[in-house]
Scaffold this motif. Structure first.
Motif, PDB file in Angstrom:
ATOM      1  N   PRO A  71      -6.878   2.877  -3.669  1.00 46.88           N
ATOM      2  CA  PRO A  71      -6.748   3.532  -4.979  1.00 46.88           C
ATOM      3  C   PRO A  71      -6.883   2.492  -6.083  1.00 46.88           C
ATOM      4  O   PRO A  71      -6.384   1.375  -5.943  1.00 46.88           O
ATOM      5  CB  PRO A  71      -5.344   4.136  -4.938  1.00 46.88           C
ATOM      6  CG  PRO A  71      -4.588   3.271  -3.986  1.00 46.88           C
ATOM      7  CD  PRO A  71      -5.591   2.759  -2.973  1.00 46.88           C
ATOM      8  N   LEU A  72      -7.541   2.845  -7.160  1.00 46.60           N
ATOM      9  CA  LEU A  72      -7.746   1.848  -8.215  1.00 46.60           C
ATOM     10  C   LEU A  72      -7.719   2.492  -9.588  1.00 46.60           C
ATOM     11  O   LEU A  72      -8.087   3.662  -9.756  1.00 46.60           O
ATOM     12  CB  LEU A  72      -9.065   1.110  -7.991  1.00 46.60           C
ATOM     13  CG  LEU A  72     -10.346   1.949  -8.047  1.00 46.60           C
ATOM     14  CD1 LEU A  72     -11.067   1.769  -9.388  1.00 46.60           C
ATOM     15  CD2 LEU A  72     -11.275   1.588  -6.902  1.00 46.60           C
ATOM     16  N   PHE A  73      -7.283   1.701 -10.552  1.00 47.79           N
ATOM     17  CA  PHE A  73      -7.282   2.121 -11.951  1.00 47.79           C
ATOM     18  C   PHE A  73      -7.500   0.886 -12.809  1.00 47.79           C
ATOM     19  O   PHE A  73      -6.651  -0.003 -12.872  1.00 47.79           O
ATOM     20  CB  PHE A  73      -5.960   2.807 -12.305  1.00 47.79           C
ATOM     21  CG  PHE A  73      -5.870   3.247 -13.736  1.00 47.79           C
ATOM     22  CD1 PHE A  73      -6.626   4.316 -14.196  1.00 47.79           C
ATOM     23  CD2 PHE A  73      -5.036   2.583 -14.636  1.00 47.79           C
ATOM     24  CE1 PHE A  73      -6.542   4.719 -15.533  1.00 47.79           C
ATOM     25  CE2 PHE A  73      -4.959   2.976 -15.958  1.00 47.79           C
ATOM     26  CZ  PHE A  73      -5.714   4.050 -16.408  1.00 47.79           C
ATOM     27  N   ASN A  74      -8.669   0.805 -13.424  1.00 44.60           N
ATOM     28  CA  ASN A  74      -9.032  -0.317 -14.292  1.00 44.60           C
ATOM     29  C   ASN A  74      -8.918  -1.659 -13.563  1.00 44.60           C
ATOM     30  O   ASN A  74      -8.175  -2.552 -13.964  1.00 44.60           O
ATOM     31  CB  ASN A  74      -8.160  -0.328 -15.553  1.00 44.60           C
ATOM     32  CG  ASN A  74      -8.441   0.851 -16.468  1.00 44.60           C
ATOM     33  OD1 ASN A  74      -9.467   1.533 -16.334  1.00 44.60           O
ATOM     34  ND2 ASN A  74      -7.539   1.104 -17.404  1.00 44.60           N
ATOM     35  N   ILE A 128      -5.741   2.233   6.755  1.00 42.87           N
ATOM     36  CA  ILE A 128      -5.010   1.159   6.081  1.00 42.87           C
ATOM     37  C   ILE A 128      -5.154   1.357   4.583  1.00 42.87           C
ATOM     38  O   ILE A 128      -6.257   1.602   4.089  1.00 42.87           O
ATOM     39  CB  ILE A 128      -5.533  -0.228   6.500  1.00 42.87           C
ATOM     40  CG1 ILE A 128      -5.245  -0.479   7.987  1.00 42.87           C
ATOM     41  CG2 ILE A 128      -4.903  -1.335   5.646  1.00 42.87           C
ATOM     42  CD1 ILE A 128      -5.800  -1.785   8.517  1.00 42.87           C
ATOM     43  N   THR A 129      -4.048   1.270   3.880  1.00 38.48           N
ATOM     44  CA  THR A 129      -4.092   1.363   2.419  1.00 38.48           C
ATOM     45  C   THR A 129      -3.759   0.009   1.815  1.00 38.48           C
ATOM     46  O   THR A 129      -2.925  -0.732   2.341  1.00 38.48           O
ATOM     47  CB  THR A 129      -3.085   2.410   1.888  1.00 38.48           C
ATOM     48  OG1 THR A 129      -1.757   2.037   2.267  1.00 38.48           O
ATOM     49  CG2 THR A 129      -3.401   3.787   2.442  1.00 38.48           C
ATOM     50  N   MET A 130      -4.412  -0.303   0.734  1.00 41.07           N
ATOM     51  CA  MET A 130      -4.096  -1.535  -0.002  1.00 41.07           C
ATOM     52  C   MET A 130      -4.466  -1.348  -1.463  1.00 41.07           C
ATOM     53  O   MET A 130      -5.338  -0.533  -1.793  1.00 41.07           O
ATOM     54  CB  MET A 130      -4.815  -2.743   0.592  1.00 41.07           C
ATOM     55  CG  MET A 130      -6.322  -2.712   0.526  1.00 41.07           C
ATOM     56  SD  MET A 130      -7.048  -4.278   1.125  1.00 41.07           S
ATOM     57  CE  MET A 130      -6.367  -4.399   2.766  1.00 41.07           C
ATOM     58  N   GLY A 154       2.145  -1.225  -1.158  1.00 46.54           N
ATOM     59  CA  GLY A 154       0.884  -0.507  -1.026  1.00 46.54           C
ATOM     60  C   GLY A 154       0.130  -0.828   0.245  1.00 46.54           C
ATOM     61  O   GLY A 154      -0.791  -0.088   0.637  1.00 46.54           O
ATOM     62  N   LEU A 155       0.488  -1.918   0.920  1.00 50.35           N
ATOM     63  CA  LEU A 155      -0.209  -2.335   2.126  1.00 50.35           C
ATOM     64  C   LEU A 155       0.466  -1.713   3.339  1.00 50.35           C
ATOM     65  O   LEU A 155       1.545  -2.143   3.759  1.00 50.35           O
ATOM     66  CB  LEU A 155      -0.207  -3.859   2.223  1.00 50.35           C
ATOM     67  CG  LEU A 155      -1.088  -4.510   3.300  1.00 50.35           C
ATOM     68  CD1 LEU A 155      -2.541  -4.070   3.170  1.00 50.35           C
ATOM     69  CD2 LEU A 155      -0.985  -6.023   3.236  1.00 50.35           C
TER      70      LEU A 155
END
Length: 323
Positions: free
Chosen positions: A9-12, A90-92, A157-158
């Motif tokens: 997931p990303l934001f800016n 896997i989330t990061m 988040g990992l």
């Protein structure tokens, strides 16, 4: 089926994305993993999506999902989980504070050790000790006490998951902080922890805000309530509604007896208003509270998000058919 799906997931985070994808590719190729990277742009206002487009064209493994506006990390993870096809997910985070070098061990703990979920523990942190580290420790302490899950850093988040775990849970609101609780509620009991490297932020600024702790505590209460009473709300609302109503009812009986035998006056006593109030509250609690909870839990649009674009899938088919 792929070995690994990496959901980011990303934001800016435009500056960090190329380095992150290159690092992931290097690690996965060294270990011979088949993999995909699903980058979920949560309504970024910088050039993050253009960077994702370039990376998708450069790397066959990179896919992209773009939200029309900012919905939050939970929404991004939920869409990433739905799209993932890997055996291990896997989330990061996208800010390079999570190290892709952790991927092999996170993968091994799922496939070899048999964990359903493995959560990272940033034992040594590079965040501000006063504004983030101390509140985080207090926050995690409360989480452990309320949920009973002995993780030091539930909000890390990992994480790595069995595919079945992410396909069995629904992440909405700001419930991404409590995915281990959601997993346990769904019946996945083997939850592990791994000490992971926390790297200093290289680009951009932190999205941290103090409101996270207030919202987080409220979300924790909510998820604990739902996990215990989501399928049987009457056990909670009916119990306390009945207690309140009966308290008012018995006070009323006492006032009536006093009126009949001792010539008391009903309406000028505080007990009269207490009885009336508790009976009304009990009735409302009994009838309205659990109905509102059921309505909110079954709302059809709770996890509907306006996705402007997708990259990496056949546009003629929905994601589910590509799996």
């Amino acid at each position: 089926m792929l070995d690994i799906s990496i959901v980011v997931p990303l934001f800016n985070e435009e500056e960090s994305l190329p380095e992150l994808v290159d690092w992931i590719e290097r690690v996965c190729n060294e270990h011979g993993y088949s993999y995909e990277v699903i980058m979920v742009d949560d309504g970024s206002t910088d050039d993050s999506w253009h960077v994702v487009e370039k990376l998708s064209a450069q790397y066959d493994q990179v896919r992209g999902i773009r939200f029309q506006r900012n919905y939050g990390k939970s929404a991004a993870l939920n869409e990433g989980f739905k799209a993932a096809v890997g055996n291990v997910i896997i989330t990061m985070d996208a800010d390079l504070q999570d190290s892709p070098d952790e991927i092999p061990e996170l993968y091994r703990m799922i496939t070899v050790d048999g964990f359903d979920l493995v959560s990272g523990w940033k034992k040594v942190r590079y965040d501000n000790a006063v504004t983030k580290n101390l509140p985080s420790k207090l926050y995690n302490g409360v989480n452990r006490w309320v949920s009973g899950i002995k993780l030091h850093d539930m909000n890390c988040g990992l994480k790595s998951y069995k595919r079945k775990v992410v396909k069995s849970i629904e992440v909405y609101g700001e419930m991404h902080r409590f995915i281990p609780v959601l997993a346990q509620w769904a019946g996945f009991r083997k939850i592990g922890e791994k000490v992971v490297v926390h790297r200093p932020r290289k680009y951009g600024t932190s999205k941290f805000g103090w409101e996270r702790f207030i919202n987080g505590f409220l979300d924790l209460l909510s998820i604990q309530f739902i996990s215990r009473f989501g399928k049987k709300p009457m056990h909670f609302f009916g119990l306390w509604g009945t207690v309140a109503f009966l308290a008012g009812f018995f006070i009323t009986i006492w006032l009536v007896v006093e009126k009949l035998f001792f010539e008391g006056n009903l309406s000028n006593k505080p007990a009269f208003y207490l009885a009336l109030t508790t009976m009304i509250i009990g009735t409302q609690f009994f009838l309205t509270g659990f109905i509102a909870e059921l309505v909110s839990r079954s709302a059809a649009d709770r996890n509907n998000y306006l996705i402007e674009q997708r990259l990496g899938w056949d546009e003629k088919l929905p994601i589910e058919e590509n799996q």
